[in-house]
Design an enzyme around this catalytic site. Structure first.
Site, PDB file in Angstrom:
ATOM      1  N   LYS A 161      69.496  21.421  -1.903  1.00 35.57           N
ATOM      2  CA  LYS A 161      69.807  22.447  -0.899  1.00 35.57           C
ATOM      3  C   LYS A 161      69.721  21.865   0.508  1.00 35.57           C
ATOM      4  O   LYS A 161      68.878  21.005   0.779  1.00 35.57           O
ATOM      5  CB  LYS A 161      68.898  23.670  -1.058  1.00 35.57           C
ATOM      6  CG  LYS A 161      67.418  23.401  -0.894  1.00 35.57           C
ATOM      7  CD  LYS A 161      66.586  24.648  -1.123  1.00 35.57           C
ATOM      8  CE  LYS A 161      65.134  24.407  -0.747  1.00 35.57           C
ATOM      9  NZ  LYS A 161      64.887  24.116   0.665  1.00 35.57           N
ATOM     10  N   LYS A 213      60.116  23.860  -1.023  1.00 37.29           N
ATOM     11  CA  LYS A 213      60.578  22.757  -0.171  1.00 37.29           C
ATOM     12  C   LYS A 213      60.952  23.285   1.212  1.00 37.29           C
ATOM     13  O   LYS A 213      61.300  24.452   1.365  1.00 37.29           O
ATOM     14  CB  LYS A 213      61.803  22.081  -0.808  1.00 37.29           C
ATOM     15  CG  LYS A 213      61.534  21.500  -2.197  1.00 37.29           C
ATOM     16  CD  LYS A 213      60.627  20.279  -2.130  1.00 37.29           C
ATOM     17  CE  LYS A 213      60.101  19.907  -3.507  1.00 37.29           C
ATOM     18  NZ  LYS A 213      58.855  20.541  -3.890  1.00 37.29           N
ATOM     19  N   ASP A 214      60.880  22.387   2.198  1.00 42.64           N
ATOM     20  CA  ASP A 214      61.203  22.751   3.583  1.00 42.64           C
ATOM     21  C   ASP A 214      62.588  23.374   3.667  1.00 42.64           C
ATOM     22  O   ASP A 214      63.509  22.959   2.961  1.00 42.64           O
ATOM     23  CB  ASP A 214      61.166  21.507   4.482  1.00 42.64           C
ATOM     24  CG  ASP A 214      59.787  20.872   4.509  1.00 42.64           C
ATOM     25  OD1 ASP A 214      59.457  20.139   3.558  1.00 42.64           O
ATOM     26  OD2 ASP A 214      59.048  21.119   5.466  1.00 42.64           O
ATOM     27  N   ALA A 215      62.749  24.359   4.564  1.00 38.91           N
ATOM     28  CA  ALA A 215      64.055  25.002   4.745  1.00 38.91           C
ATOM     29  C   ALA A 215      64.958  24.133   5.614  1.00 38.91           C
ATOM     30  O   ALA A 215      66.083  23.825   5.224  1.00 38.91           O
ATOM     31  CB  ALA A 215      63.881  26.383   5.362  1.00 38.91           C
TER      32      ALA A 215
END
Length: 458
Positions: free
Chosen positions: A72, A101-103
């Site tokens: 992503k 997970k980090d955006a």
């Protein structure tokens, strides 16, 4: 060494390295922050897989969960999973993930889907999301299976010369390697970087003041949030007019608007307003306060010159599993008789120093470390028993242990080069691996020494 006011407000009060920082900015682009997840069995989720292996069409007996890699870009984890399940026509409960997970990043992680075939995945067509099958799993994926994450991070807008930047980076790496890692602080995102109030809401709940907790969540503004949101919060803080607040609160403040609707009907039912939030978000508040206390205690230990890569009498230590993960259920309290033997085990990578996470079942350390913990709890005017939250039992926290040192593996530094986005500036790419529960931003702050973490992309 200067530590920003924001970091101090999160309990992050010290550095463990003395080398001067390189400054700079992270996350200028999502591609500047690459994260690849690693499972305990060694499986690596690759952003750019060398080749995608075809998988057998027959589902093995007892293996109903399709194991996939989700890549992503600039997507929040929950929103990404929601978008995928919507296109597949399945329930979110059928999906398992090992870690969030980090955006604002480009990330690859494992994900399991129950009752879905590899062919079904071809229906998924979503911008900046890619999902591909790699095999089958016999259970739903959960954090239990997560080993850690591999990071490759580009730091841009560097003002120092290439030579000076390289020297500072290498000096920081040498200091971290000598220590055995970085302090295992909870990172900035645990508290909300733009509006860091999660732990303040948590403190109010722990102290039994639900009204204060709700008003902090709704109405405490931050100078770094969007102007419209800030003005709406400030107005509510002054007036306590819930009806007017609902009219002026921006539509994107969905959770706040849910709570305001409840308070318009029942102006004194603050516990009911809090319960309008998803239970996971409610739990985040006391957990963030627990994290703040841990950070403050760890900062004080470091500031007093006590080691975090070695144990003292009265400290907790935990065993390290063959995978490298700490096992906090297998702990010991260091005594005068065992201190030498335990420090040999720490040197050999078999044990790690641990610090309590406050909770109603968790006893504080003994010795000097215990005195530090007592002092911080007294300053905050809380006790471990306060974490049994009256009227909100689902939010109560039993407590646990967390290792004091985050071991950083596989440092790599690419040559400092010209920053193609910021004229006249340089950039560098740093790579490393962290075990689950540790934050990349905590390692990066030792390199960058940011004067303003928000402007630096934290």
């Amino acid at each position: 060494m200067y530590v920003s006011r924001l970091e101090k407000s999160l309990g992050i009060e010290v550095y463990v390295t003395r080398s001067p920082g390189i400054g700079g900015v992270i996350r200028h682009l999502p591609e500047d922050f690459l994260v690849e997840e690693i499972l305990v069995n060694g499986s690596l989720a690759e952003i750019f897989p060398s080749r995608k292996k075809p998988i057998n069409g027959d589902v093995p007996l007892l293996q109903r969960h399709l194991l996939c890699i989700l890549v992503k870009r600039n997507w929040d984890n929950l929103q990404a999973v929601k978008a995928i399940t919507r296109q597949l026509g399945i329930n979110m409960r059928q999906v398992g993930i090992a870690g969030l997970k980090d955006a604002k990043a480009l990330t690859a992680q494992h994900i399991t889907m129950e009752g879905i075939s590899a062919e079904d995945l071809q229906k998924v067509k979503i911008k900046d999301l890619n999902i591909y099958p790699v095999g089958y799993f016999n259970v739903k994926l959960s954090p239990h299976f997560l080993l850690g994450n591999s990071f490759k991070i580009t730091i841009r807008r560097l003002s120092h010369s290439k030579t000076s930047t390289q020297e500072r980076i290498l000096k920081t790496i040498m200091e971290l390697q000598a220590l055995g890692g970085a302090p295992n602080f909870f990172g900035h995102q645990r508290f909300g970087t733009i509006r860091p109030i999660t732990h303040l809401v948590g403190k109010a709940l722990v102290k039994g003041d639900v009204r204060e907790a709700v008003m902090l969540f709704l109405a405490k503004s931050s100078p770094t949030e969007h102007l419209e949101s800030r003005k709406a919060r400030e107005e509510l803080w002054k007036t306590w007019n819930f009806k007017k607040a609902l009219e002026i609160f921006p539509k994107n403040l969905r959770y706040e608007r849910l709570m305001l609707r409840h308070l318009i009907k029942k102006p004194e039912d603050f516990a009911g307003a809090l319960k309008r939030l998803p239970i996971k978000l409610q739990r985040l508040f006391p957990q963030a306060y627990q994290a703040y206390l841990f950070n403050k205690i760890l900062s004080r230990r470091i500031a007093l010159g006590l080691p975090i890569n070695k144990a003292e009498v009265g400290d907790y230590v935990v065993e390290v599993e063959p995978s490298g993960l700490p096992n906090t259920s297998r702990y010991r309290i260091v005594s005068q008789e065992t201190v030498s033997e335990i420090n040999k085990a720490i040197e050999g990578g078999k044990m790690l120093l641990a610090i309590p996470l406050a909770g109603f079942k968790q006893k504080i350390s003994q010795g000097v470390q215990g005195e530090i913990e007592k002092a911080v709890l007294e300053e905050e005017d809380v006790t471990p028993e306060n974490f049994k939250i009256k009227g909100l039992p689902k939010l109560s926290l039993r407590g646990d242990l967390r290792v004091a040192l985050s071991r950083v593996k596989g440092f790599s530094v690419h040559e400092v080069s010209r920053d193609e986005i910021n004229a006249g500036k340089n950039k560098v790419v740093i790579g490393f691996m962290l075990y689950r529960g540790s934050y990349a931003t905590i390692v990066l702050r030792e390199f960058m020494k940011p004067r303003n973490p928000i402007k630096a992309g934290f």
